[in-house]
Design a protein around this motif. Structure first.
Motif, PDB file in Angstrom:
ATOM      1  N   PHE A  77       5.981  -5.256  14.250  1.00 58.54           N
ATOM      2  CA  PHE A  77       7.232  -4.623  13.834  1.00 58.54           C
ATOM      3  C   PHE A  77       6.934  -3.138  13.561  1.00 58.54           C
ATOM      4  N   CYS A  78       7.879  -2.421  12.956  1.00 56.01           N
ATOM      5  CA  CYS A  78       7.679  -0.964  12.830  1.00 56.01           C
ATOM      6  C   CYS A  78       6.371  -0.630  12.118  1.00 56.01           C
ATOM      7  N   PHE A  79       6.166  -1.226  10.964  1.00 60.79           N
ATOM      8  CA  PHE A  79       4.957  -0.925  10.204  1.00 60.79           C
ATOM      9  C   PHE A  79       4.403  -2.233   9.639  1.00 60.79           C
ATOM     10  N   GLY A  80       3.757  -2.992  10.486  1.00 59.92           N
ATOM     11  CA  GLY A  80       3.170  -4.242  10.032  1.00 59.92           C
ATOM     12  C   GLY A  80       3.681  -5.414  10.850  1.00 59.92           C
ATOM     13  N   GLU A 120       0.855  -1.197   0.000  1.00 56.77           N
ATOM     14  CA  GLU A 120       0.000   0.000   0.000  1.00 56.77           C
ATOM     15  C   GLU A 120       0.890   1.247   0.000  1.00 56.77           C
ATOM     16  N   ALA A 121       0.596   2.167  -0.929  1.00 58.30           N
ATOM     17  CA  ALA A 121       1.502   3.301  -1.169  1.00 58.30           C
ATOM     18  C   ALA A 121       1.700   4.189   0.062  1.00 58.30           C
ATOM     19  N   GLY A 122       0.630   4.439   0.816  1.00 63.88           N
ATOM     20  CA  GLY A 122       0.755   5.317   1.980  1.00 63.88           C
ATOM     21  C   GLY A 122       1.640   4.694   3.052  1.00 63.88           C
ATOM     22  N   LEU A 123       1.444   3.401   3.274  1.00 65.40           N
ATOM     23  CA  LEU A 123       2.252   2.703   4.274  1.00 65.40           C
ATOM     24  C   LEU A 123       3.702   2.573   3.797  1.00 65.40           C
ATOM     25  N   ARG A 124       3.863   2.317   2.498  1.00 61.45           N
ATOM     26  CA  ARG A 124       5.223   2.234   1.940  1.00 61.45           C
ATOM     27  C   ARG A 124       5.953   3.574   2.148  1.00 61.45           C
ATOM     28  N   ALA A 125       5.237   4.667   1.970  1.00 55.18           N
ATOM     29  CA  ALA A 125       5.835   5.993   2.176  1.00 55.18           C
ATOM     30  C   ALA A 125       6.256   6.184   3.631  1.00 55.18           C
ATOM     31  N   GLN A 126       5.426   5.709   4.563  1.00 57.90           N
ATOM     32  CA  GLN A 126       5.781   5.829   5.987  1.00 57.90           C
ATOM     33  C   GLN A 126       7.034   5.009   6.303  1.00 57.90           C
ATOM     34  N   VAL A 127       7.125   3.834   5.701  1.00 55.56           N
ATOM     35  CA  VAL A 127       8.314   2.990   5.912  1.00 55.56           C
ATOM     36  C   VAL A 127       9.559   3.715   5.389  1.00 55.56           C
ATOM     37  N   ARG A 128       9.436   4.265   4.189  1.00 62.05           N
ATOM     38  CA  ARG A 128      10.598   4.983   3.628  1.00 62.05           C
ATOM     39  C   ARG A 128      10.972   6.184   4.492  1.00 62.05           C
ATOM     40  N   ALA A 129       9.975   6.940   4.949  1.00 61.17           N
ATOM     41  CA  ALA A 129      10.274   8.129   5.762  1.00 61.17           C
ATOM     42  C   ALA A 129      10.989   7.723   7.053  1.00 61.17           C
ATOM     43  N   PHE A 130      10.504   6.671   7.692  1.00 59.51           N
ATOM     44  CA  PHE A 130      11.129   6.180   8.932  1.00 59.51           C
ATOM     45  C   PHE A 130      12.576   5.761   8.658  1.00 59.51           C
ATOM     46  N   ALA A 131      12.772   5.016   7.584  1.00 61.99           N
ATOM     47  CA  ALA A 131      14.129   4.569   7.215  1.00 61.99           C
ATOM     48  C   ALA A 131      15.036   5.770   6.954  1.00 61.99           C
ATOM     49  N   GLN A 132      14.482   6.809   6.335  1.00 67.35           N
ATOM     50  CA  GLN A 132      15.290   7.981   5.986  1.00 67.35           C
ATOM     51  C   GLN A 132      15.608   8.851   7.201  1.00 67.35           C
ATOM     52  N   VAL A 133      14.754   8.819   8.215  1.00 65.52           N
ATOM     53  CA  VAL A 133      15.121   9.514   9.467  1.00 65.52           C
ATOM     54  C   VAL A 133      16.494   9.005   9.922  1.00 65.52           C
ATOM     55  N   ILE A 134      16.658   7.694   9.864  1.00 66.92           N
ATOM     56  CA  ILE A 134      17.911   7.080  10.308  1.00 66.92           C
ATOM     57  C   ILE A 134      19.005   7.220   9.243  1.00 66.92           C
ATOM     58  N   ALA A 135      18.677   6.876   8.005  1.00 64.05           N
ATOM     59  CA  ALA A 135      19.705   6.777   6.959  1.00 64.05           C
ATOM     60  C   ALA A 135      20.172   8.146   6.473  1.00 64.05           C
ATOM     61  N   ASP A 161      12.454  -1.576   9.974  1.00 62.83           N
ATOM     62  CA  ASP A 161      13.116  -2.407  10.990  1.00 62.83           C
ATOM     63  C   ASP A 161      14.579  -2.659  10.625  1.00 62.83           C
ATOM     64  N   ILE A 162      14.812  -2.828   9.326  1.00 60.96           N
ATOM     65  CA  ILE A 162      16.172  -3.078   8.822  1.00 60.96           C
ATOM     66  C   ILE A 162      17.090  -1.901   9.148  1.00 60.96           C
ATOM     67  N   CYS A 163      16.551  -0.684   9.119  1.00 60.52           N
ATOM     68  CA  CYS A 163      17.355   0.488   9.482  1.00 60.52           C
ATOM     69  C   CYS A 163      17.436   0.675  10.994  1.00 60.52           C
ATOM     70  N   LEU A 164      16.358   0.323  11.693  1.00 60.35           N
ATOM     71  CA  LEU A 164      16.312   0.567  13.136  1.00 60.35           C
ATOM     72  C   LEU A 164      17.358  -0.239  13.911  1.00 60.35           C
ATOM     73  N   VAL A 165      17.452  -1.534  13.595  1.00 58.05           N
ATOM     74  CA  VAL A 165      18.298  -2.417  14.411  1.00 58.05           C
ATOM     75  C   VAL A 165      19.780  -2.013  14.372  1.00 58.05           C
ATOM     76  N   PRO A 166      20.374  -1.743  13.206  1.00 52.99           N
ATOM     77  CA  PRO A 166      21.777  -1.288  13.224  1.00 52.99           C
ATOM     78  C   PRO A 166      21.952   0.049  13.957  1.00 52.99           C
ATOM     79  N   GLN A 167      20.936   0.909  13.918  1.00 53.70           N
ATOM     80  CA  GLN A 167      21.061   2.180  14.627  1.00 53.70           C
ATOM     81  C   GLN A 167      21.000   1.982  16.134  1.00 53.70           C
TER      82      GLN A 167
END
Lengths: 214, 214
Positions: B155-158, B87-102, B165-171
């Motif tokens: 998990f983070c989103f789902g 789902e595009a909206g949820l995918r966008a939230q996942v990307r935004a969360f990942a980008q906060v870290i990355a 989650d992949i970005c969260l754990v290394p951080q």
């Protein structure tokens, strides 16, 4: 759609270019990063963007932060020219190029980081310029190398502007602001100039925003 | 597929988790960031990644850098569980969360940045820890706020691990390394612990890599 931004922010500038390329009208909300101790730090804005950074996007109940996530979302759900290529390998190259800038250059020259360097390390303007210059030079030289390695095209990756060009132009603007010499980067300069000649990019320029200050 | 990485790099750690979640075998090439003046700076490696940063991926003639671009590409072209929601909206939230870290956390604590702070600003270890602590605390507190605002999930989103989650754990690993207190971030800690219990995450941990050094 409401867009919360600031004229000088590279991230907001990227989003403005994307809105223009796709022909999307937004209601602009100015978040002045230097007025009132930083309007991005108010509880009201933090409820939209807990990072207290611009930009933030609202459409009904939907809220989104992070410029790359916003632009990919626009590209997926809104009509208009595609900002990412259809072919997966090329799309990956576009994302990688955009991330060179959005991950490894721009966050290092952000206002909060420069404020920290001044407050905690006593950095003066010359030291801040050297700091920004180092990361911008490294990043744009990497962009130049990525451009040299790809199949030649009018824009970064193809004959229409993509997310890569959208990230490149604000970074080139910022390079000029910090006095970075792009003499060794003819590919970067040529593509930035080609983009800047397009109305979608020109209208998005910081100096054409309602909150612009010289 | 050949993967050039370094055990301690957050970006390489993210890719390893993604390989494991999708069941992808890679040939690992160790790029030691501190040996030989930095193996990432050799002409041979720069030909793969002009940024002289890890990671880099090779598959035949195809070469790709930037961990988020690599993971999205894997998700688009390789079989296995999806790492971004449909789902595009949820995918966008996942990307935004990942980008906060990355974008806004990890690049500020990168080796080249810490080296610059030491060389140009005379930063000692306490100053480096304070610097890293500031950006990690800001970023993970924003992640906590984003988690509080979403519909509850395992998990983070789902209910399966995603790019977030992949970005969260290394951080979170990196937060421990720099002595950052996550006491005020129960959501972050709970999800990181849930992820770390999964083999795909555990096998990817820096201490389980062939180039690990205590």
């Amino acid at each position: 759609m409401r867009f919360h931004g600031y004229f000088r922010s590279s991230s907001a500038y990227r989003c403005r270019i994307a809105f223009n390329l796709k022909g999307i009208e937004t209601e602009f909300v100015s978040i002045h990063l230097r007025k009132d101790g930083g309007q991005q730090k108010t509880p009201g804005y933090r409820a939209l963007n807990p990072q207290a950074l611009v930009p933030a996007l609202e459409e009904g109940d939907f809220r989104l932060t992070q410029s790359l996530a916003i632009i990919e979302w626009l590209d997926e759900v809104k009509p208009g020219p595609k900002l990412l290529p259809e072919e997966a390998g090329l799309r990956a190259q576009v994302r990688a190029f955009a991330q060179v800038i959005a991950c490894d250059v721009h966050p290092l020259q952000n206002l909060r980081v420069l404020d920290y360097l001044k407050a905690e390390f006593g950095a003066d303007q010359a030291a801040l310029d050297a700091w920004c210059g180092r990361w911008i030079t490294d990043g744009l030289a990497s962009c130049e190398a990525l451009l040299s390695a790809r199949a030649p095209s009018e824009f970064c990756f193809g004959d229409t502007p993509s997310l890569a060009d959208i990230c490149l132009v604000p970074q080139v603007f910022s390079a000029a602001r910090f006095g970075v010499d792009l003499g060794a980067m003819p590919g970067v300069r040529a593509i930035a100039a080609r983009c800047e000649a397009l109305p979608a990019f020109a209208v998005a320029h910081p100096k054409n925003q309602p909150d612009w200050e010289a």
